[in-house]
Design a protein around this motif. Structure first.
Motif, PDB file in Angstrom:
ATOM      1  N   ALA A 136      -1.316  -1.616  -9.343  1.00  0.00           N
ATOM      2  CA  ALA A 136      -1.493  -0.479  -8.434  1.00  0.00           C
ATOM      3  C   ALA A 136      -1.294  -0.906  -6.981  1.00  0.00           C
ATOM      4  O   ALA A 136      -0.813  -0.122  -6.165  1.00  0.00           O
ATOM      5  CB  ALA A 136      -2.870   0.140  -8.632  1.00  0.00           C
ATOM      6  N   ASP A 137      -1.633  -2.147  -6.659  1.00  0.00           N
ATOM      7  CA  ASP A 137      -1.471  -2.648  -5.293  1.00  0.00           C
ATOM      8  C   ASP A 137      -0.014  -2.598  -4.823  1.00  0.00           C
ATOM      9  O   ASP A 137       0.243  -2.483  -3.624  1.00  0.00           O
ATOM     10  CB  ASP A 137      -1.966  -4.091  -5.182  1.00  0.00           C
ATOM     11  CG  ASP A 137      -3.455  -4.230  -5.464  1.00  0.00           C
ATOM     12  OD1 ASP A 137      -4.208  -3.268  -5.201  1.00  0.00           O
ATOM     13  OD2 ASP A 137      -3.857  -5.300  -5.956  1.00  0.00           O
ATOM     14  N   LEU A 138       0.923  -2.672  -5.742  1.00  0.00           N
ATOM     15  CA  LEU A 138       2.338  -2.709  -5.351  1.00  0.00           C
ATOM     16  C   LEU A 138       2.840  -1.374  -4.820  1.00  0.00           C
ATOM     17  O   LEU A 138       3.897  -1.324  -4.183  1.00  0.00           O
ATOM     18  CB  LEU A 138       3.201  -3.187  -6.517  1.00  0.00           C
ATOM     19  CG  LEU A 138       2.835  -4.568  -7.079  1.00  0.00           C
ATOM     20  CD1 LEU A 138       3.840  -5.007  -8.130  1.00  0.00           C
ATOM     21  CD2 LEU A 138       2.713  -5.608  -5.980  1.00  0.00           C
ATOM     22  N   PHE A 139       2.088  -0.300  -5.047  1.00  0.00           N
ATOM     23  CA  PHE A 139       2.473   0.991  -4.466  1.00  0.00           C
ATOM     24  C   PHE A 139       2.250   1.015  -2.955  1.00  0.00           C
ATOM     25  O   PHE A 139       2.766   1.876  -2.268  1.00  0.00           O
ATOM     26  CB  PHE A 139       1.699   2.147  -5.118  1.00  0.00           C
ATOM     27  CG  PHE A 139       2.103   2.431  -6.531  1.00  0.00           C
ATOM     28  CD1 PHE A 139       3.432   2.695  -6.866  1.00  0.00           C
ATOM     29  CD2 PHE A 139       1.164   2.452  -7.543  1.00  0.00           C
ATOM     30  CE1 PHE A 139       3.806   2.971  -8.168  1.00  0.00           C
ATOM     31  CE2 PHE A 139       1.528   2.731  -8.854  1.00  0.00           C
ATOM     32  CZ  PHE A 139       2.849   2.985  -9.162  1.00  0.00           C
ATOM     33  N   THR A 140       1.473   0.062  -2.434  1.00  0.00           N
ATOM     34  CA  THR A 140       1.166   0.044  -1.001  1.00  0.00           C
ATOM     35  C   THR A 140       1.977  -0.991  -0.224  1.00  0.00           C
ATOM     36  O   THR A 140       1.880  -1.037   0.998  1.00  0.00           O
ATOM     37  CB  THR A 140      -0.338  -0.235  -0.771  1.00  0.00           C
ATOM     38  OG1 THR A 140      -0.651  -1.535  -1.253  1.00  0.00           O
ATOM     39  CG2 THR A 140      -1.191   0.813  -1.469  1.00  0.00           C
TER      40      THR A 140
END
Length: 184
Positions: A136-140
């Protein structure tokens, strides 16, 4: 080892009269129809291919449609360089215009809960299968360097997985995605 891969049934069945000419199977019929015709000798070069390996992508079920597409694209992009045998030959159209090679086999896309994804990740690790992950961190983040740093900052057990791609023997990949359902 490669064996036969059949992608679907022959849907365009033709009705024929009972003449001597109708007993012959047309040359344009698919191999699985022609292979049972009297006197037919199969052409190994035109036979369907079945792979003893599988490429699977598992997505978390709560992703937005644009996220599912984005995550899938990122995940499968990692397999080709790491496992070059999954990539086929380059394409060329009738005018001789060349195109990049693609995977030589289908990519099966599954979806599941956060728990299903976590379990699949553990199974992929325990089987040492080639894998790619998306958290999920890669969306930011906005670039490859920051993506890698975001993953590196989190212990394996704490990764907030939203996608996982795996490649390997069919039975091993089937065990990894067990409990997930085909994406629709």
């Amino acid at each position: 080892m490669q064996t036969t891969y059949k992608t679907g049934a022959y849907a365009a069945r033709q009705s024929r009269s009972m003449s001597s000419e109708s007993s012959q199977t047309p040359e344009h019929a698919p191999e699985h129809v022609r292979e049972h015709a009297p006197g037919h000798t199969p052409d190994p070069a035109s036979a369907p291919v079945r792979f003893d390996t599988k490429i699977a992508v598992l997505l978390r079920e709560d992703l937005e449609p644009w996220q599912r597409l984005n995550v899938t694209a990122f995940l499968v992009s990692g397999l080709g360089p790491a496992v070059p045998e999954v990539v086929g030959e380059p394409y060329e159209d009738a005018d001789g215009v060349g195109y990049l090679p693609m995977f030589r086999q289908p990519v099966l896309v599954f979806e599941g809960t956060k728990e299903t994804l976590k379990a699949a990740h553990g199974k992929a690790l325990s089987r040492a299968l080639p894998r790619a992950l998306f958290t999920a961190d890669l969306f930011t983040t906005g670039n490859d360097r920051d993506n890698r740093a975001a993953v590196r900052a989190v212990p394996t057990a704490d990764l907030d997985l939203v996608g996982l791609a795996v490649y390997g023997p069919r039975n091993a990949v089937d065990k990894v995605v067990k409990g997930a359902r085909m994406h629709h």
